[in-house]
Design an enzyme around this catalytic site. Sequence first.
Site, PDB file in Angstrom:
ATOM      1  CB  CYS A   2      -0.868   0.027   1.240  1.00 59.16           C
ATOM      2  SG  CYS A   2      -1.798  -1.487   1.477  1.00 59.16           S
ATOM      3  NE  ARG A  27       4.740   1.632  -1.671  1.00 59.85           N
ATOM      4  CZ  ARG A  27       5.451   1.626  -0.565  1.00 59.85           C
ATOM      5  NH1 ARG A  27       6.634   2.200  -0.557  1.00 59.85           N
ATOM      6  NH2 ARG A  27       5.018   1.072   0.531  1.00 59.85           N
ATOM      7  CD1 TRP A  74      -0.174  -6.194  -1.121  1.00 56.28           C
ATOM      8  CD2 TRP A  74      -0.188  -5.943  -3.335  1.00 56.28           C
ATOM      9  NE1 TRP A  74       0.303  -7.347  -1.669  1.00 56.28           N
ATOM     10  CE2 TRP A  74       0.306  -7.228  -3.021  1.00 56.28           C
ATOM     11  CE3 TRP A  74      -0.293  -5.561  -4.675  1.00 56.28           C
ATOM     12  CZ2 TRP A  74       0.699  -8.127  -4.011  1.00 56.28           C
ATOM     13  CZ3 TRP A  74       0.105  -6.470  -5.644  1.00 56.28           C
ATOM     14  CH2 TRP A  74       0.599  -7.723  -5.308  1.00 56.28           C
ATOM     15  CG  ASN A 100       0.590   1.727   3.867  1.00 52.74           C
ATOM     16  OD1 ASN A 100      -0.500   1.869   3.310  1.00 52.74           O
ATOM     17  ND2 ASN A 100       1.700   2.310   3.448  1.00 52.74           N
ATOM     18  N   GLY A 101      -0.184  -2.049   6.100  1.00 48.87           N
ATOM     19  CA  GLY A 101       0.233  -3.110   7.024  1.00 48.87           C
ATOM     20  C   GLY A 101      -0.940  -3.941   7.485  1.00 48.87           C
ATOM     21  CD  GLU A 481      13.776 -20.519  -8.065  1.00 44.16           C
ATOM     22  OE1 GLU A 481      13.143 -21.223  -8.861  1.00 44.16           O
ATOM     23  OE2 GLU A 481      13.717 -19.270  -8.077  1.00 44.16           O
ATOM     24  CE  LYS A 485      14.760 -16.834 -10.234  1.00 41.82           C
ATOM     25  NZ  LYS A 485      13.464 -16.987  -9.632  1.00 41.82           N
ATOM     26  CD  GLU A 488      13.272 -15.753 -14.436  1.00 38.78           C
ATOM     27  OE1 GLU A 488      13.779 -16.055 -13.337  1.00 38.78           O
ATOM     28  OE2 GLU A 488      12.065 -15.516 -14.569  1.00 38.78           O
ATOM     29  CG  HIS A 504      22.655 -42.741 -13.968  1.00 40.24           C
ATOM     30  ND1 HIS A 504      22.976 -44.080 -14.058  1.00 40.24           N
ATOM     31  CD2 HIS A 504      22.554 -42.463 -12.646  1.00 40.24           C
ATOM     32  CE1 HIS A 504      23.034 -44.598 -12.838  1.00 40.24           C
ATOM     33  NE2 HIS A 504      22.785 -43.636 -11.957  1.00 40.24           N
ATOM     34  CE  LYS A 603       6.896 -10.694 -10.787  1.00 39.48           C
ATOM     35  NZ  LYS A 603       8.017 -11.513 -10.331  1.00 39.48           N
TER      36      LYS A 603
END
Length: 608
Positions: A2, A27, A74, A100-101, A481, A485, A488, A504, A603
């Site tokens: 937020c 944001r 948000w 906010n929060g 992962e 990354k 990407e 193998h 995204k």
Amino acid sequence: MCGIVGYIGAREAQSVLLQGLEKLEYRGYDSAGIAVYDGSVIRVKKRLGRLSNLEEQLNGHGLPGSVGIGHTRWATHGRPSDENAHPHEDCSGHFVVVHNGIIENYRMLREQLRREGHRFRSETDSEVVAHLIESLYDGDLLGTVLKAANRLRGAYALVVMSVREPDRLVAVRKHSPLVVGLGEGENFIASDIPALLSYTRRVYVLDEGEVADVTASRVACYRLDGTGVDKQVLEVTWDMAAAEKAGYEHFMLKEIYEQPKAIADTLTGRLAEDNRAVLPELGWDEDTARQIDRIHIIACGTAYHAGMVGRQILERLTRIPVEVEVASEYRYREPVYTENTLVIAVSQSGETADTLAALREAKSRGRRVLAITNVVGSSVAREADDVVITQAGPEIAVASTKAYTTQLVAFYLFACYLARLRGSADPEAIRGILEAVRGLPEAVSKVLDTAPAMKQFARRFAWKESAFFIGRGLDYVAALEGALKLKEISYIHAEAYAAGELKHGTLALIAEGVPVIALATQDHLYEKTVSNIKEVKARDAYVLALTWAGDGEMATVADEVLYLPRTNPWVAPVVVAVPLQLLAYYAAVERGNDVDKPRNLAKSVTVE
Ligand code: AGP
């Protein structure tokens, strides 16, 4: 996340608020609103969607006045909607707040206030603040806000305005940032400096537990116990772009560094003091938990890797067989369900087309779907039966970092919650894992100190053609992962292998100087991994090993060792993720790539 803006002075508040909110748009948000005092009442306008929707609504019906507050929301509690957007009012419209929060004890407060006769219009935790202030008001807005703040639990930033004292705004900071911008005959409040930069570069940065009483001509600051604080003026020297990224060169780096907070926020209200996972949003009973006889986890990309970690922890603690599959395969496979298969859909954005289609497939076959997502009100969240929201805040860089580690945290919490309800694991084992989960914000803060070492390594490694990541058990998932990354954003060809599988086939690709990143955090597999490192060393690979601080053997086997702060190996995928994210980041920077927007990628992948 937020955004908050407040203004008091001689200008038209509406345009200051809208301009300030625009500067906070980066944001991420799902709705926006403003409140302005017009000389007799406070008028509020708020709208779901982009700021431009709100501006459209205000076109020709603007809010006149020179005192006001604004917000971009948000969603965390309650779906994104006009009603849930801020500002929120009390019953009389005399007290208006932006927040906010998270207010952790809002349920209890809401119930109390409802019994006193307060009527709520939204599903948010924030609205309780306006009603609480209404109920406590004694003719002194500052004193009332202090009293109210002392009854709120959680992490929040608040700005309050009132028709009873229209010449002041009162702002509170508790674990959520707020700054006061200082002008001549006018003052400003914002959750982030960019919102103020068009008007002033002189600010007070509120510290933890501080309250600001802001009028047009003066700003007085206090602690929550009412004692005064002398603030130093900070002269802001950064430009707008740097301010948006809080001084970081890229959003990705900022988001990597936000992980301790994102994890702490995801744990808020979900981990009891006696180390029990409580997921109030699920509210399952023992029967619901015991009925589940199979779990399917569906996701894409990084979220799929979170699901692979989820599988291991769920199987270990609940003994329920778990399958994990990329959603693009699952949706066309006609999966076999048992009567009580639970399907878990994991998606940061909650809008990934394949994950959504796989979810719909499961729903159409009558299965219960639980979503783990970062976006309240997203399609995945709306269509699932149960939702666990990660509190990572908006992730702007295409490469997922904090969304991934908070997905892992959601899996630890859910697996421990389910195991407790089913009575399927030793309570001590569950407590041990949750103790380590509680320590993750600190462990991740410490592991961020590996940044200089990863930067140095990345500089030497950035122009290699390919790299291999190896590990066993959870380290294998962490390797997948890490490789994703790196591919990407640095565009270096990277492959992850279960270390025992190398011989193998893949071993044929290992030759002199080929970089191998070896992960060795799983104590029971350590010796096996060391043997696999020796296999690649025998073919002259260059090995960077990641293992726990205190290890004495690895330095004799690998070319370089990065030591990690020791924690429970079950939570190692979170800790290991950080240096691997840094490695990918610094390699991409070294190659001059567009780190936040890598080529060919988006995204949110809303097409098949
Ligand atoms: C991760 O770095 C990627 N950008 C990508 O793999 C991503 O995780 C995937 O597209 C799934 O997205 P979602 O979590 O929004 O569903």
